[in-house]
Design an enzyme around this catalytic site. Structure first.
Site, PDB file in Angstrom:
ATOM      1  N   ASN A 209       0.864  -1.188   0.000  1.00 27.61           N
ATOM      2  CA  ASN A 209       0.000   0.000   0.000  1.00 27.61           C
ATOM      3  C   ASN A 209       0.901   1.239   0.000  1.00 27.61           C
ATOM      4  O   ASN A 209       2.109   1.123   0.202  1.00 27.61           O
ATOM      5  CB  ASN A 209      -0.935  -0.042   1.217  1.00 27.61           C
ATOM      6  CG  ASN A 209      -0.141  -0.030   2.513  1.00 27.61           C
ATOM      7  OD1 ASN A 209       0.496   0.960   2.849  1.00 27.61           O
ATOM      8  ND2 ASN A 209      -0.153  -1.157   3.224  1.00 27.61           N
ATOM      9  N   ASP A 278      -3.662  -6.697   5.694  1.00 27.76           N
ATOM     10  CA  ASP A 278      -4.564  -7.587   6.436  1.00 27.76           C
ATOM     11  C   ASP A 278      -4.504  -9.021   5.911  1.00 27.76           C
ATOM     12  O   ASP A 278      -4.899  -9.947   6.597  1.00 27.76           O
ATOM     13  CB  ASP A 278      -6.010  -7.067   6.329  1.00 27.76           C
ATOM     14  CG  ASP A 278      -6.197  -5.782   7.138  1.00 27.76           C
ATOM     15  OD1 ASP A 278      -5.624  -5.699   8.243  1.00 27.76           O
ATOM     16  OD2 ASP A 278      -6.888  -4.872   6.649  1.00 27.76           O
TER      17      ASP A 278
HETATM   18  N1  CTP Z   1      -3.217  -2.897  12.494  1.00 23.17           N
HETATM   19  C1  CTP Z   1      -2.320  -3.858  12.914  1.00 23.17           C
HETATM   20  N2  CTP Z   1      -2.266  -5.054  12.283  1.00 23.17           N
HETATM   21  C2  CTP Z   1      -3.069  -5.320  11.246  1.00 23.17           C
HETATM   22  C3  CTP Z   1      -3.981  -4.345  10.788  1.00 23.17           C
HETATM   23  C4  CTP Z   1      -4.023  -3.142  11.435  1.00 23.17           C
HETATM   24  O1  CTP Z   1      -1.579  -3.601  13.865  1.00 23.17           O
HETATM   25  N3  CTP Z   1      -2.994  -6.508  10.645  1.00 23.17           N
HETATM   26  C5  CTP Z   1      -3.283  -1.605  13.216  1.00 23.17           C
HETATM   27  C6  CTP Z   1      -2.780  -0.425  12.430  1.00 23.17           C
HETATM   28  O2  CTP Z   1      -1.384  -0.218  12.651  1.00 23.17           O
HETATM   29  C7  CTP Z   1      -3.618   0.717  12.991  1.00 23.17           C
HETATM   30  C8  CTP Z   1      -4.932   0.035  13.359  1.00 23.17           C
HETATM   31  O3  CTP Z   1      -4.627  -1.330  13.503  1.00 23.17           O
HETATM   32  O4  CTP Z   1      -3.089   1.226  14.191  1.00 23.17           O
HETATM   33  C9  CTP Z   1      -6.040   0.205  12.361  1.00 23.17           C
HETATM   34  O5  CTP Z   1      -5.597  -0.210  11.096  1.00 23.17           O
HETATM   35  P1  CTP Z   1      -6.570  -0.212   9.840  1.00 23.17           P
HETATM   36  O6  CTP Z   1      -5.863  -0.814   8.685  1.00 23.17           O
HETATM   37  O7  CTP Z   1      -7.198   1.143   9.704  1.00 23.17           O
HETATM   38  O8  CTP Z   1      -7.724  -1.111  10.375  1.00 23.17           O
HETATM   39  P2  CTP Z   1      -8.181  -2.564  10.100  1.00 23.17           P
HETATM   40  O9  CTP Z   1      -8.536  -3.117  11.442  1.00 23.17           O
HETATM   41  O10 CTP Z   1      -7.239  -3.341   9.260  1.00 23.17           O
HETATM   42  O11 CTP Z   1      -9.554  -2.291   9.343  1.00 23.17           O
HETATM   43  P3  CTP Z   1      -9.909  -2.018   7.811  1.00 23.17           P
HETATM   44  O12 CTP Z   1      -8.626  -2.245   7.012  1.00 23.17           O
HETATM   45  O13 CTP Z   1     -10.968  -3.003   7.532  1.00 23.17           O
HETATM   46  O14 CTP Z   1     -10.381  -0.592   7.794  1.00 23.17           O
END
Ligand code: CTP
Length: 404
Positions: A209, A278
């Site tokens: 990303n 993710d």
């Molecule tokens: N985060 C993490 N590990 C992951 C995904 C996210 O530690 N596998 C952490 C990021 O560093 C951030 C927070 O969780 O502090 C939110 O990340 P974000 O990508 O916005 O949220 P997600 O829970 O992955 O939700 P989505 O992508 O569905 O919006």
């Protein structure tokens, strides 16, 4: 207010050098121990005697002048200084320090110092905007040097634009804030994740990303500046390692997860800034995938959620996350704050001007447990970093009160 603090004021050769006289006078009135180093050119604008009379200390200009007391003066001042302020900072001194050139008393002292160094640039607006000068400022900022932005307005050369030295009062207030902040994290250990992760598809392709890592690196540099012991676990980015920060590089989300889990127990504050993938490929091809006429389907499997895993085991540690959203900012961010058991989440709408991946500025809301929201205007990522650290200290203080 600055009693007992040793501040070195570096004065360079620009017309704004006359304003440094008031800076020194104001610092002295706040009881700082002020030492002035002038460049040779600065002495053409203001006499060293003026600074000597105001600072009550000898003024250093010449590296090879017979010393009054025997010590190697650029080294002893560099060791003693709690802050070096270069005001006005010319394009020349910025360029020299960015290139590691130490050829006079001021540049040598700056390069020998391990205290924070604040540059306050003042120059013609075309010089300030010159890409070479801007590149040097960016290089130094990435290395942890601090810059106070010049003001816009009428300039001594008759033109108008950005490049005027801010008022001595504003500069001294800035110095005061820096010195007050400089030690407020000295008993704290901070763990930060930053940047993107990369999930391999085959030996030549990956899923990632556009996270630049700038926000996480800015927090690491700011925490270090304020005295914290900082470990940064970084995905692949194009940034210099912040000065004084223990930096570990990883590529995949699984590696980031393992690094965090290995060490989190040793830290008081956990700040998860990384844009972690993710999902990863269920199978990584060990040879390059060749195209065919058919569509290609890649199976993705879930990566661990590092922040959520920390939320389960964090104990008294303060856990802060980030939430970059395009829709329903408050609802989505608040949901993550609760579901991942965070103490605060930094929410930003990446569609807003001045926010988002790769930018040098950010527009964020700091959402705390209990629903308290601090709404910040567009700010440099560095200023956002300091506001986040300020709020973390407020949470820490409140937690201590709640525990007693
Ligand atoms: N985060 C993490 N590990 C992951 C995904 C996210 O530690 N596998 C952490 C990021 O560093 C951030 C927070 O969780 O502090 C939110 O990340 P974000 O990508 O916005 O949220 P997600 O829970 O992955 O939700 P989505 O992508 O569905 O919006």
């Amino acid at each position: 207010m600055l009693k007992g603090k040793t501040v070195v004021v570096g004065v360079c050769g620009g017309i704004a050098a006359y304003k440094s006289v008031e800076i020194v006078s104001r610092l002295k009135k706040l009881n700082a121990d002020v030492h002035v180093i002038m460049t040779e050119n600065a002495t053409k604008f203001v006499q060293p005697l003026t600074f000597r009379s105001l600072s009550h200390n000898p003024v250093l200009v010449d590296m090879f002048e017979e010393p009054k007391v025997w010590d190697i003066q650029h080294i002893s001042l560099a060791e003693k200084a709690e802050l070096i302020v270069v005001a006005p900072a010319t394009a020349n001194i910025i360029g020299k320090v960015a290139s590691g050139i130490a050829d006079d008393m001021l540049s040598t002292t700056i390069i020998a110092a391990d205290c924070p160094v604040l540059f306050v640039p003042a120059m013609n607006f075309r010089m300030y905007e010159n890409p070479v000068v801007q590149r040097n400022i960016n290089t130094l900022t990435d290395l942890g040097y601090i810059f106070m932005e010049p003001e816009s307005g009428q300039m001594a050369c008759g033109t108008s634009g950005k490049g005027r030295l801010p008022s001595p009062e504003a500069i001294v207030n800035y110095i005061n804030d820096l010195l007050a902040k400089s030690k407020d994290y000295s008993d704290m250990k901070v763990l930060i994740t930053a940047g993107p992760t990369r999930e391999a598809i085959d030996p030549v392709r990956f899923i990632t990303n556009p996270s630049s890592g700038k926000m996480g690196y800015a927090i690491a540099a700011a925490a270090c500046e304020r005295g914290a012991s900082v470990r940064l676990i970084s995905g692949p980015v194009n940034l210099e390692k912040p000065c004084g920060v223990e930096t570990v590089y990883v590529t995949r989300a699984m590696e980031m997860y393992n690094e965090v889990m290995k060490v989190y127990k040793n830290y008081d504050v956990l700040i998860m800034v990384a844009a972690v993938a993710d999902y990863r490929c269920a199978q990584i091809a060990d040879r390059k995938i060749k195209k065919s006429d058919d569509n290609l389907t890649i199976e993705l499997v879930r990566n661990p959620d590092i922040a959520a895993e920390l939320g389960k085991v964090k104990g008294d540690r303060i856990l802060v996350g980030f939430s970059a959203e395009t829709d329903n900012l408050l609802k989505n961010a608040s949901g993550k704050l609760i579901s991942k058991n965070m103490d605060m989440i930094v929410a930003n709408d990446v569609t807003m001007e001045g926010a988002g991946f790769g930018a040098d500025t950010n527009v964020v809301k700091l959402i705390k447990r209990g629903g308290n929201i601090v709404d910040l205007p567009v700010m440099s990522k560095k200023d956002v970093a300091h506001r986040i650290l300020d709020e973390i200290l407020n949470i820490k203080n409140q937690n201590e009160i709640d525990r007693t």
